[in-house]
Write a protein that holds these residues in place. Structure first.
Motif, PDB file in Angstrom:
ATOM      1  N   ARG A 170      -9.592 -35.732   5.450  1.00 46.62           N
ATOM      2  CA  ARG A 170     -10.345 -36.961   5.826  1.00 46.62           C
ATOM      3  C   ARG A 170     -11.526 -36.410   6.685  1.00 46.62           C
ATOM      4  O   ARG A 170     -12.637 -37.182   6.535  1.00 46.62           O
ATOM      5  CB  ARG A 170      -9.460 -38.018   6.861  1.00 46.62           C
ATOM      6  CG  ARG A 170      -8.563 -38.454   5.664  1.00 46.62           C
ATOM      7  CD  ARG A 170      -7.960 -39.493   6.476  1.00 46.62           C
ATOM      8  NE  ARG A 170      -6.917 -40.205   5.233  1.00 46.62           N
ATOM      9  CZ  ARG A 170      -5.843 -40.846   5.652  1.00 46.62           C
ATOM     10  NH1 ARG A 170      -5.758 -41.565   7.038  1.00 46.62           N
ATOM     11  NH2 ARG A 170      -5.187 -41.791   4.485  1.00 46.62           N
ATOM     12  N   ALA A 184     -14.241 -35.406   4.304  1.00 50.50           N
ATOM     13  CA  ALA A 184     -14.809 -36.421   3.761  1.00 50.50           C
ATOM     14  C   ALA A 184     -15.865 -37.227   4.383  1.00 50.50           C
ATOM     15  O   ALA A 184     -16.749 -37.597   4.160  1.00 50.50           O
ATOM     16  CB  ALA A 184     -13.792 -37.457   3.255  1.00 50.50           C
ATOM     17  N   ARG A 185     -15.317 -37.367   5.600  1.00 44.83           N
ATOM     18  CA  ARG A 185     -16.526 -38.130   6.491  1.00 44.83           C
ATOM     19  C   ARG A 185     -17.625 -37.300   6.641  1.00 44.83           C
ATOM     20  O   ARG A 185     -18.796 -38.011   6.729  1.00 44.83           O
ATOM     21  CB  ARG A 185     -16.190 -38.344   8.155  1.00 44.83           C
ATOM     22  CG  ARG A 185     -14.845 -39.338   8.253  1.00 44.83           C
ATOM     23  CD  ARG A 185     -14.505 -39.726   9.639  1.00 44.83           C
ATOM     24  NE  ARG A 185     -14.004 -38.480  10.422  1.00 44.83           N
ATOM     25  CZ  ARG A 185     -12.457 -38.153  10.238  1.00 44.83           C
ATOM     26  NH1 ARG A 185     -11.989 -38.946   9.645  1.00 44.83           N
ATOM     27  NH2 ARG A 185     -12.018 -37.217  10.933  1.00 44.83           N
ATOM     28  N   LEU A 201     -18.294 -36.091   1.911  1.00 47.08           N
ATOM     29  CA  LEU A 201     -18.171 -36.875   0.779  1.00 47.08           C
ATOM     30  C   LEU A 201     -19.496 -37.862   0.504  1.00 47.08           C
ATOM     31  O   LEU A 201     -19.422 -38.799   1.262  1.00 47.08           O
ATOM     32  CB  LEU A 201     -16.912 -37.831   0.745  1.00 47.08           C
ATOM     33  CG  LEU A 201     -16.292 -38.165  -0.591  1.00 47.08           C
ATOM     34  CD1 LEU A 201     -15.996 -37.359  -1.419  1.00 47.08           C
ATOM     35  CD2 LEU A 201     -15.071 -39.345  -0.225  1.00 47.08           C
ATOM     36  N   ALA A 242     -16.914 -41.029  -4.785  1.00 44.59           N
ATOM     37  CA  ALA A 242     -15.674 -40.996  -5.028  1.00 44.59           C
ATOM     38  C   ALA A 242     -15.390 -42.057  -6.301  1.00 44.59           C
ATOM     39  O   ALA A 242     -15.947 -43.043  -6.366  1.00 44.59           O
ATOM     40  CB  ALA A 242     -14.616 -41.168  -4.135  1.00 44.59           C
ATOM     41  N   LEU A 245     -14.305 -36.568  -6.896  1.00 36.35           N
ATOM     42  CA  LEU A 245     -14.789 -36.634  -5.532  1.00 36.35           C
ATOM     43  C   LEU A 245     -16.208 -35.646  -5.663  1.00 36.35           C
ATOM     44  O   LEU A 245     -16.171 -34.594  -5.834  1.00 36.35           O
ATOM     45  CB  LEU A 245     -13.795 -36.133  -4.629  1.00 36.35           C
ATOM     46  CG  LEU A 245     -12.474 -36.459  -4.445  1.00 36.35           C
ATOM     47  CD1 LEU A 245     -11.517 -35.638  -3.718  1.00 36.35           C
ATOM     48  CD2 LEU A 245     -12.572 -38.127  -3.715  1.00 36.35           C
ATOM     49  N   TYR A 281     -19.024 -34.187  -3.378  1.00 33.31           N
ATOM     50  CA  TYR A 281     -19.403 -33.799  -1.914  1.00 33.31           C
ATOM     51  C   TYR A 281     -20.669 -33.047  -1.906  1.00 33.31           C
ATOM     52  O   TYR A 281     -21.211 -32.589  -3.005  1.00 33.31           O
ATOM     53  CB  TYR A 281     -18.405 -32.668  -1.552  1.00 33.31           C
ATOM     54  CG  TYR A 281     -16.801 -32.972  -1.180  1.00 33.31           C
ATOM     55  CD1 TYR A 281     -16.488 -33.690  -0.038  1.00 33.31           C
ATOM     56  CD2 TYR A 281     -16.191 -32.863  -2.267  1.00 33.31           C
ATOM     57  CE1 TYR A 281     -15.142 -34.004   0.148  1.00 33.31           C
ATOM     58  CE2 TYR A 281     -14.567 -33.304  -2.090  1.00 33.31           C
ATOM     59  CZ  TYR A 281     -14.228 -33.953  -0.993  1.00 33.31           C
ATOM     60  OH  TYR A 281     -12.863 -34.327  -0.880  1.00 33.31           O
ATOM     61  N   VAL A 283     -14.327 -27.340   0.316  1.00 32.86           N
ATOM     62  CA  VAL A 283     -13.862 -27.945  -0.692  1.00 32.86           C
ATOM     63  C   VAL A 283     -12.978 -26.878  -1.703  1.00 32.86           C
ATOM     64  O   VAL A 283     -11.857 -27.094  -2.101  1.00 32.86           O
ATOM     65  CB  VAL A 283     -14.736 -28.660  -1.869  1.00 32.86           C
ATOM     66  CG1 VAL A 283     -14.249 -29.039  -3.113  1.00 32.86           C
ATOM     67  CG2 VAL A 283     -15.459 -29.707  -1.078  1.00 32.86           C
ATOM     68  N   PHE A 340      -7.296 -38.565   0.346  1.00 35.98           N
ATOM     69  CA  PHE A 340      -8.636 -38.131  -0.186  1.00 35.98           C
ATOM     70  C   PHE A 340      -9.684 -39.114  -0.114  1.00 35.98           C
ATOM     71  O   PHE A 340     -10.733 -38.745   0.287  1.00 35.98           O
ATOM     72  CB  PHE A 340      -8.703 -37.516  -1.875  1.00 35.98           C
ATOM     73  CG  PHE A 340      -7.742 -36.553  -1.895  1.00 35.98           C
ATOM     74  CD1 PHE A 340      -8.435 -35.004  -1.532  1.00 35.98           C
ATOM     75  CD2 PHE A 340      -6.727 -36.484  -2.433  1.00 35.98           C
ATOM     76  CE1 PHE A 340      -7.614 -34.013  -1.884  1.00 35.98           C
ATOM     77  CE2 PHE A 340      -5.816 -35.266  -2.628  1.00 35.98           C
ATOM     78  CZ  PHE A 340      -6.538 -33.953  -2.369  1.00 35.98           C
ATOM     79  N   ALA A 341      -9.697 -40.349  -0.307  1.00 33.58           N
ATOM     80  CA  ALA A 341     -10.576 -41.425  -0.399  1.00 33.58           C
ATOM     81  C   ALA A 341      -9.606 -42.711  -0.273  1.00 33.58           C
ATOM     82  O   ALA A 341      -9.349 -43.437  -1.325  1.00 33.58           O
ATOM     83  CB  ALA A 341     -11.078 -41.470  -1.548  1.00 33.58           C
TER      84      ALA A 341
END
Length: 125
Positions: free
Chosen positions: A37, A40-41, A44, A47, A56, A58, A66, A112-113
């Motif tokens: 997470r 992702a913040r 990302l 998605a 995903l 990135y 990744v 993941f999302a």
């Protein structure tokens, strides 16, 4: 045990002839989810979700992270398929669950999302 793919793995395995099993313990699972997470913040950009896959995208700067994420998830969730592609602008990781894990896909992809786990699936189904 549980792994980054979610707590649904054990119950999915009980319902399937195929072994859908995870190998991380609960504390490792929490650390893995927090790491995913955080990535992702930071990186990302996009998605996309289908019933059995999550794509995903990135930023290119996240390639090493990744790649490490993919290798870690492959080690604990070998029933998932991972495809990693990169170009000068982006890193794209596609995670695909087998048909036998269809009922658990929301939980498998949630970390993941999370915003896509159920909402986007309804739009694309």
């Amino acid at each position: 045990g549980e792994c980054g793919c979610g707590s649904s793995c054990a119950s999915a395995a009980e319902n399937d002839a195929l072994s859908i099993a995870c190998t991380l313990g609960a504390s490792d699972f929490k650390e893995r989810v927090a790491s995913i997470r955080a990535l992702a913040r930071r990186s990302l950009h996009h998605a996309e979700r289908t019933p059995l896959s999550l794509k995903l995208t990135y930023g290119r700067e996240a390639l090493d992270e990744v790649t490490e994420l993919m290798h870690n998830e492959q080690a604990c969730c070998s029933f998932l398929t991972f495809d990693l592609k990169s170009n000068p602008r982006a890193v794209v990781l596609t995670v695909t669950a087998p048909q036998t894990a269809a009922e658990a896909a929301d939980l498998l992809f949630d970390h993941f999302a999370p915003e896509l786990a159920a909402s986007n699936l309804k739009e694309t189904a």
